[in-house]
Design a protein around this motif. Structure first.
Motif, short mmCIF file in Angstrom:
data_model
loop_
_atom_site.label_atom_id
_atom_site.label_comp_id
_atom_site.label_asym_id
_atom_site.label_seq_id
_atom_site.Cartn_x
_atom_site.Cartn_y
_atom_site.Cartn_z
N TRP A 38 2.35 3.29 -3.57
CA TRP A 38 2.21 2.31 -2.48
C TRP A 38 1.26 1.87 -2.05
CZ3 TRP A 38 5.95 5.94 0.92
CH2 TRP A 38 7.06 6.39 0.46
N GLN A 39 0.25 2.71 -1.90
CA GLN A 39 -1.23 2.36 -1.93
C GLN A 39 -1.82 1.17 -2.69
OE1 GLN A 39 -3.38 5.83 -0.63
NE2 GLN A 39 -3.05 5.40 1.50
N LYS A 40 -1.41 1.56 -4.27
CA LYS A 40 -1.79 1.01 -5.32
C LYS A 40 -1.71 -0.47 -5.35
CE LYS A 40 -4.13 1.99 -8.27
NZ LYS A 40 -5.73 1.74 -8.79
N CYS A 41 -0.17 -0.49 -4.95
CA CYS A 41 0.63 -2.08 -4.76
C CYS A 41 -0.15 -2.86 -3.90
CB CYS A 41 2.10 -1.50 -4.46
SG CYS A 41 3.11 -3.14 -4.53
N VAL A 42 -0.39 -2.12 -2.93
CA VAL A 42 -1.01 -3.05 -1.67
C VAL A 42 -2.45 -3.41 -2.10
CG1 VAL A 42 -2.00 -3.16 0.90
CG2 VAL A 42 0.29 -2.01 0.38
N GLU A 43 -3.04 -2.40 -2.79
CA GLU A 43 -4.52 -2.80 -3.41
C GLU A 43 -4.48 -3.78 -4.41
OE1 GLU A 43 -7.33 -0.45 -6.08
OE2 GLU A 43 -6.46 0.78 -4.89
N LEU A 44 -3.61 -3.83 -5.09
CA LEU A 44 -3.53 -4.83 -6.25
C LEU A 44 -2.91 -6.22 -5.77
CD1 LEU A 44 -1.96 -2.74 -9.13
CD2 LEU A 44 -4.13 -3.43 -8.94
N ASN A 45 -2.13 -5.99 -4.52
CA ASN A 45 -1.72 -7.08 -4.02
C ASN A 45 -0.60 -7.98 -5.00
OD1 ASN A 45 -1.16 -9.09 -1.87
ND2 ASN A 45 -2.71 -10.38 -2.56
N LYS A 73 3.63 -2.05 1.88
CA LYS A 73 3.13 -1.79 3.46
C LYS A 73 4.11 -1.28 4.31
CE LYS A 73 0.11 -5.94 2.86
NZ LYS A 73 -0.24 -6.99 3.09
N PRO A 115 4.19 -5.99 -2.54
CA PRO A 115 3.04 -5.28 -1.49
C PRO A 115 3.64 -5.22 -0.12
CG PRO A 115 1.90 -6.89 -3.13
CD PRO A 115 3.52 -6.89 -3.41
#
Length: 250
Positions: A77-84, A162, A158
């Motif tokens: 989930w954090q990776k998804c936000v990071e990649l946006n 979040k 994302p």
């Protein structure tokens, strides 16, 4: 194209080979994501687990495998936000419907404006109602009255990631149960028809479950009360969604 992340324990070599062969045949971009070993005391992320809350609400502890599973999904989930950008998260013990998955993979970039998360497998809940929302090409997006009960594969944006992160400051239930609490995290339980993947029955679960101790009557009552409150919140949320969806269509 959308990145695919496959959760795989380093020790699960056979599973890794199994999923890689399938994805290679699909000619998709993918990454093997190293799963968190919930039995490793050096994994600091596992400190997010709150056994007191787990006992208070679920009247049992999560197994080490369940903790590792939660941590692995949480990091993605954090990776998804990071990649946006949207991603697809898969566990490594699945079998694809090649044609349906390929169609969805090509369609997925067009979906992130409408759907924050789409489960790619069948709903495993009992007494669940499913409402079709939209048909695009040969695939139909639907919404279930209950969560799908597993986390074997899903499309995630994302915004959805979040929301999962925002309401996951402390862990006290299995990750799929948490994801199914859409009235808490705000991520609607969308699915797809026809389904894109199933569990390969030739693999045993890597998660493992703790044996439940005999529960006192007070403990059972507390758990039943928690489940009752959850059901009420779910029903209210579903009613609100139905009204909103009807107004939007009208």
């Amino acid at each position: 194209m959308i990145d695919i992340f496959v959760i795989n324990l380093e020790s699960s070599v056979e599973r890794k080979q199994h999923i890689i062969e399938q994805l290679d045949a699909l000619q998709t971009q993918f990454h093997v994501f190293p799963a968190v070993n919930g039995r490793d005391p050096e994994q600091k992320i596992l400190a997010m687990y709150n056994d007191g809350l787990s006992q208070a609400y679920r009247c049992k502890s999560l197994s080490k495998g369940q903790l590792g599973c939660y941590a692995s999904h949480y990091l993605l989930w954090q990776k998804c936000v990071e990649l946006n950008k949207p991603i697809i998260i898969l566990e490594d013990d699945i079998v694809f419907d090649k044609q349906n998955f390929t169609e969805f993979y090509n369609l997925a970039p067009k979906l992130d404006a409408k759907y924050e998360c789409i489960r790619l497998f069948a709903n495993h809940r009992r007494k669940v109602s499913v409402k079709n929302i939209e048909t695009i090409d040969k695939l139909t997006i639907n919404r279930s009255s209950k969560g799908h009960m597993r986390g074997m594969g899903y499309f995630l944006t994302p915004n959805g990631a979040k929301k999962f992160l925002q309401h996951s400051k402390q862990w006290y239930m299995a990750v799929d149960i948490y994801m199914d609490r859409f009235w808490i995290n705000g991520v609607e339980p969308y699915g797809i028809d026809p389904i894109l993947l199933t569990v390969d029955p030739s693999f045993d679960s890597d998660i493992g479950y703790e044996k439940n101790a005999k529960r006192l009557i007070t403990t059972r009552c507390r758990r039943e009360y928690f489940n009752f409150i959850e059901n009420v919140k779910r029903i209210i949320h579903n009613l609100k969604f139905a009204v909103k969806h009807k107004l939007n269509k009208g």
